[in-house]
Design a protein around this motif. Structure first.
Motif, PDB file in Angstrom:
ATOM      1  N   GLU A  98       0.825  -1.357   0.054  1.00  0.00           N
ATOM      2  CA  GLU A  98      -0.053   0.028  -0.222  1.00  0.00           C
ATOM      3  C   GLU A  98       1.058   1.199  -0.026  1.00  0.00           C
ATOM      4  O   GLU A  98       0.501   2.213  -0.865  1.00  0.00           O
ATOM      5  N   TYR A  99       1.946   1.175   0.792  1.00  0.00           N
ATOM      6  CA  TYR A  99       2.846   2.450   1.151  1.00  0.00           C
ATOM      7  C   TYR A  99       3.507   2.593  -0.439  1.00  0.00           C
ATOM      8  O   TYR A  99       3.579   3.834  -0.673  1.00  0.00           O
ATOM      9  N   PHE A 102       1.256   3.934  -2.974  1.00  0.00           N
ATOM     10  CA  PHE A 102       0.958   5.368  -2.479  1.00  0.00           C
ATOM     11  C   PHE A 102       2.018   6.355  -2.970  1.00  0.00           C
ATOM     12  O   PHE A 102       1.873   7.397  -3.929  1.00  0.00           O
ATOM     13  N   ARG A 103       3.426   5.841  -2.946  1.00  0.00           N
ATOM     14  CA  ARG A 103       4.400   6.756  -3.201  1.00  0.00           C
ATOM     15  C   ARG A 103       4.564   6.707  -4.896  1.00  0.00           C
ATOM     16  O   ARG A 103       5.072   7.781  -5.367  1.00  0.00           O
ATOM     17  N   ALA A 104       4.206   5.665  -5.606  1.00  0.00           N
ATOM     18  CA  ALA A 104       4.290   5.596  -6.745  1.00  0.00           C
ATOM     19  C   ALA A 104       3.278   6.537  -7.432  1.00  0.00           C
ATOM     20  O   ALA A 104       3.670   7.301  -8.362  1.00  0.00           O
ATOM     21  N   ARG A 105       2.071   6.375  -6.821  1.00  0.00           N
ATOM     22  CA  ARG A 105       1.048   7.339  -7.470  1.00  0.00           C
ATOM     23  C   ARG A 105       1.505   8.940  -7.197  1.00  0.00           C
ATOM     24  O   ARG A 105       1.425   9.722  -8.029  1.00  0.00           O
ATOM     25  N   LEU A 106       1.938   9.056  -6.085  1.00  0.00           N
ATOM     26  CA  LEU A 106       2.475  10.432  -5.782  1.00  0.00           C
ATOM     27  C   LEU A 106       3.239  10.798  -6.639  1.00  0.00           C
ATOM     28  O   LEU A 106       3.508  12.233  -6.871  1.00  0.00           O
ATOM     29  N   LYS A 107       4.550  10.014  -7.185  1.00  0.00           N
ATOM     30  CA  LYS A 107       5.285  10.516  -8.037  1.00  0.00           C
ATOM     31  C   LYS A 107       4.794  10.537  -9.375  1.00  0.00           C
ATOM     32  O   LYS A 107       5.635  10.465 -10.233  1.00  0.00           O
ATOM     33  N   GLY A 108       3.528  10.262  -9.506  1.00  0.00           N
ATOM     34  CA  GLY A 108       2.940  10.712 -10.794  1.00  0.00           C
ATOM     35  C   GLY A 108       3.108   9.402 -11.788  1.00  0.00           C
ATOM     36  O   GLY A 108       2.727   9.528 -13.269  1.00  0.00           O
ATOM     37  N   LEU A 109       2.969   8.105 -11.256  1.00  0.00           N
ATOM     38  CA  LEU A 109       2.850   6.972 -12.346  1.00  0.00           C
ATOM     39  C   LEU A 109       1.557   6.556 -12.360  1.00  0.00           C
ATOM     40  O   LEU A 109       0.804   6.880 -11.470  1.00  0.00           O
ATOM     41  N   SER A 110       1.137   6.055 -13.645  1.00  0.00           N
ATOM     42  CA  SER A 110      -0.176   5.854 -13.815  1.00  0.00           C
ATOM     43  C   SER A 110      -0.711   4.648 -12.851  1.00  0.00           C
ATOM     44  O   SER A 110       0.108   3.952 -12.394  1.00  0.00           O
TER      45      SER A 110
ATOM     46  N   GLN B   2      -3.195  14.371  -9.775  1.00  0.00           N
ATOM     47  CA  GLN B   2      -3.249  12.939  -9.370  1.00  0.00           C
ATOM     48  C   GLN B   2      -2.502  12.855  -7.953  1.00  0.00           C
ATOM     49  O   GLN B   2      -3.097  12.312  -7.004  1.00  0.00           O
ATOM     50  N   ALA B   3      -1.428  13.805  -7.674  1.00  0.00           N
ATOM     51  CA  ALA B   3      -0.702  13.881  -6.592  1.00  0.00           C
ATOM     52  C   ALA B   3      -1.660  14.378  -5.444  1.00  0.00           C
ATOM     53  O   ALA B   3      -1.560  13.837  -4.257  1.00  0.00           O
ATOM     54  N   TYR B   4      -2.469  15.243  -5.790  1.00  0.00           N
ATOM     55  CA  TYR B   4      -3.312  15.861  -4.865  1.00  0.00           C
ATOM     56  C   TYR B   4      -4.373  14.846  -4.325  1.00  0.00           C
ATOM     57  O   TYR B   4      -4.611  14.644  -3.161  1.00  0.00           O
ATOM     58  N   THR B   6      -4.120  11.645  -4.601  1.00  0.00           N
ATOM     59  CA  THR B   6      -3.485  10.480  -4.066  1.00  0.00           C
ATOM     60  C   THR B   6      -3.203  10.636  -2.654  1.00  0.00           C
ATOM     61  O   THR B   6      -3.285  10.186  -1.551  1.00  0.00           O
ATOM     62  N   LEU B   7      -2.687  12.090  -2.271  1.00  0.00           N
ATOM     63  CA  LEU B   7      -2.345  12.453  -1.049  1.00  0.00           C
ATOM     64  C   LEU B   7      -3.706  12.829   0.009  1.00  0.00           C
ATOM     65  O   LEU B   7      -3.361  12.307   0.953  1.00  0.00           O
ATOM     66  N   ARG B  10      -4.404   9.365   1.208  1.00  0.00           N
ATOM     67  CA  ARG B  10      -3.486   8.896   2.341  1.00  0.00           C
ATOM     68  C   ARG B  10      -3.844   9.513   3.422  1.00  0.00           C
ATOM     69  O   ARG B  10      -3.860   9.034   4.596  1.00  0.00           O
ATOM     70  N   ALA B  93       9.151  14.491  -3.170  1.00  0.00           N
ATOM     71  CA  ALA B  93       8.620  13.799  -4.176  1.00  0.00           C
ATOM     72  C   ALA B  93       8.057  14.966  -5.223  1.00  0.00           C
ATOM     73  O   ALA B  93       8.047  15.972  -4.720  1.00  0.00           O
ATOM     74  N   PRO B  94       7.744  14.543  -6.271  1.00  0.00           N
ATOM     75  CA  PRO B  94       7.670  15.755  -7.280  1.00  0.00           C
ATOM     76  C   PRO B  94       5.998  16.035  -7.030  1.00  0.00           C
ATOM     77  O   PRO B  94       4.957  16.053  -7.957  1.00  0.00           O
ATOM     78  N   VAL B  95       5.904  16.869  -6.053  1.00  0.00           N
ATOM     79  CA  VAL B  95       4.538  17.470  -5.604  1.00  0.00           C
ATOM     80  C   VAL B  95       4.877  18.963  -5.317  1.00  0.00           C
ATOM     81  O   VAL B  95       5.759  19.223  -4.624  1.00  0.00           O
TER      82      VAL B  95
END
Lengths: 320, 250
Positions: A98-99, A102-110, B2-4, B6-7, B10, B93-95
């Motif tokens: 899950e973590y 979350f990190r992958a999505r945060l870094k912009g991966l589809s 997407q980052a918004y 996702t965050l 979380r 991270a790139p946010v």
């Protein structure tokens, strides 16, 4: 401008309320290199890495990653960097998979790409069998690997690891080192450590820092060669003392020598060669010609440990 | 974007992965239940024309829930991450800083609204037992929830700001509680003062949160209040953003 250089640091200075953590350092890292930032605690390694990772601004000087300024193009740079901070902070309440997702999505991966990448990095870091465990309940070694997996998940060009093996047991350290080495083919890696053998084993190049400045930067071999000017050759030979003394005195390559009796007919000769030359073949040849008995012939290589201690030793100590 | 998202997800799941979320909801539910006990007791004594939402509002529990829950909801947002060090992994991270602030605020706001949901249940129970359909007037309920949402925005953005200032959750909660209570007391003060045409009383009148929320509970939507709450929220969020950005000031 960007001819294969991954990191360009020019005259970087960072001050914390007057105190300079890093003062006026410059170095470059080429693509595909593994570079170790080496230095005692408080040398400015973490600060340098935090600036590279766009977490802190530099007080002065420029830092470019892949040709982009870390201050001007912060987000673009962060996209290219996988950074694992010191002490490896993680969300302890989340599960491993899950973590990472979350990190992958945060870094912009589809969504699809992140699922694929999470599987790949979990395999790479040997996390697959703990994917459903809560991070807070994992051992330190596993947490470290989760941190590494996080740094790798978006396939960054540059990986920055701040003390990646701290607090691990020897087996885990070996595993992490293996992993770092395996990354070398398609990533540039910058790791910091204060453990010397680690840098010696994993890095192509080392940058030794002390009190915010760079003391030496070169490959482990070159650093050793640089130091071997002071190396010594030890030979134990069964021959009369006068003959030995005379022989060494006539040899132009020997800068200094010291002959002392050992047990039996043997004498222990400690020779300092000029310009770090390797005299061992000469000595063997000599012993053969003169019919001496030779029972030991070694070169005392200065280990990197000596270099490290020597360059990072406070000046007062050297003066005294 | 997407980052918004996702965050936000979380952050929101963070409330439910630890005990905090459940404890906050349980405490709010307890106070709401208590206020409805008081309310039903009152209703038994004498009939009244006030809508139930207004009856609920004039019990002292409404402000208690609002003032106590918002600091506890917001205290973890930045302070916890700074304390545990995950702020560093987040910010590398790139946010963008703006996404981070907005995501945290949104998560807090969504959680806050979830916390208020049991109020609907309480209102439905009252309607069921009074057999009076007017007890559950949709307009009044809607405007009450709008008031709750807007006041929540204000107090939560204040809490965000407090949390961004420090590494300690306790300090963050203290700061937002003190400022929140001050705002509330200013509101009370303004409703107590006699209306004299001086600029002080006019300023105070504009800040009469106590009266404004009373209007919402009665089913009256005053645009002045809406504008006030939204602009104050924006101000505090802007302040939070500046605090988060200040890390990168040279």
């Amino acid at each position: 401008m960007n001819d294969g250089l991954m990191i360009e640091v020019e005259n970087l200075t960072k001050r914390y309320s007057g105190h300079a953590a890093v003062s006026n350092i410059s170095f470059t890292v080429r693509r595909g290199e593994i570079v170790g930032l080496l230095g005692p605690n408080g040398a400015g390694k973490s600060t340098t890495m935090r600036i590279l990772a766009c977490y802190l601004p530099a007080t002065s000087g420029t830092v470019r990653v892949a040709g982009l300024d870390v201050y001007e193009h912060s987000e673009e740079v962060r996209r290219r960097i996988g950074y694992m901070p010191e002490n490896n902070p993680l969300h302890y309440d989340m599960r491993v998979r899950e973590y990472l997702k979350f990190r992958a999505r945060l870094k912009g991966l589809s969504r699809r790409r992140s699922r694929e990448r999470v599987d790949v990095v979990m395999e790479q870091c040997d996390l697959t069998h703990v994917s459903r465990r809560i991070i807070g309940q994992l051992s330190k070694g596993y947490r470290q690997r989760v941190g590494l997996a996080d740094a790798l998940v978006h396939e960054p060009e540059l990986i920055i690891l701040d003390e990646p093996t701290i607090g691990l047991d020897p087996h885990q350290i070996r595993a992490v080192r293996q992993l770092i080495k395996s990354l070398a083919c398609d990533h540039t890696v910058l790791i910091s450590t204060h453990i010397l053998p680690e840098a010696e084993m994993t890095c192509n190049r080392m940058v030794i820092m002390y009190e915010g400045s760079i003391l030496a930067a070169d490959s482990p071999d070159n650093l050793q060669r640089f130091m071997s000017g002071h190396s010594q050759i030890l030979a134990e030979i069964a021959a009369p003392l006068e003959e030995l003394n005379e022989c060494w005195a006539q040899m132009p390559e020997v800068e200094q020598f010291d002959v002392s009796p050992a047990e039996g007919a043997y004498h222990r000769c400690a020779l300092t060669p000029r310009d770090g030359l390797d005299l061992r073949p000469r000595i063997y040849e000599l012993a053969r010609q003169r019919g001496w008995l030779l029972r030991e012939l070694t070169r005392n290589r200065h280990s990197l440990e000596d270099i490290y201690v020597q360059v990072t030793r406070p000046e007062e100590e050297e003066e005294s | 974007m997407q980052a918004y998202l996702t965050l936000t997800r979380r952050e929101l799941s963070g409330y439910f992965l630890s005990m905090t979320g459940y404890i906050i909801i349980a405490a709010a539910l307890f106070l709401m239940g208590l206020s409805f006990v008081v309310l039903l007791e009152k209703l038994q004594l004498e009939p009244t024309l006030m809508p139930v939402t207004e009856l609920f509002y004039i019990t002292p529990f409404f402000w208690l829930i609002l003032l106590l829950s918002t600091p506890v909801i917001t205290m973890r947002l930045f302070a916890l991450e700074k304390f545990s060090g995950t702020f560093e992994t987040l910010m590398t991270a790139p946010v963008s800083d703006r996404e981070v602030v907005l995501a945290k605020f949104t998560a807090a706001l969504v959680f806050y609204m979830i916390m208020w949901l049991p109020l609907l249940g309480c209102l439905l129970i009252v309607r069921h037992y009074t057999n009076d359909p007017s007890a559950f007037d949709l307009g009044a309920v809607g405007s009450t929830f709008l008031g709750i949402l807007l006041l929540g925005c204000l107090f939560l953005s204040l809490g965000c700001c407090a949390s961004a200032m420090t590494r300690s959750q306790v300090t963050a909660a203290m700061i937002s509680l003190v400022f929140g209570a001050t705002l509330f007391l200013v509101g009370v003060l303004s409703s107590q003062l006699p209306l004299r045409p001086s600029w002080q009383t006019q300023v105070l009148a504009a800040l009469s949160f106590f009266e404004q929320m009373h209007d919402f509970a009665r089913g009256v939507i005053d645009t002045r209040a809406v504008v006030l709450y939204l602009s104050a929220t924006l101000f505090f969020l802007f302040l939070t953003l500046r605090i988060v950005e200040s890390r990168r000031w040279k």
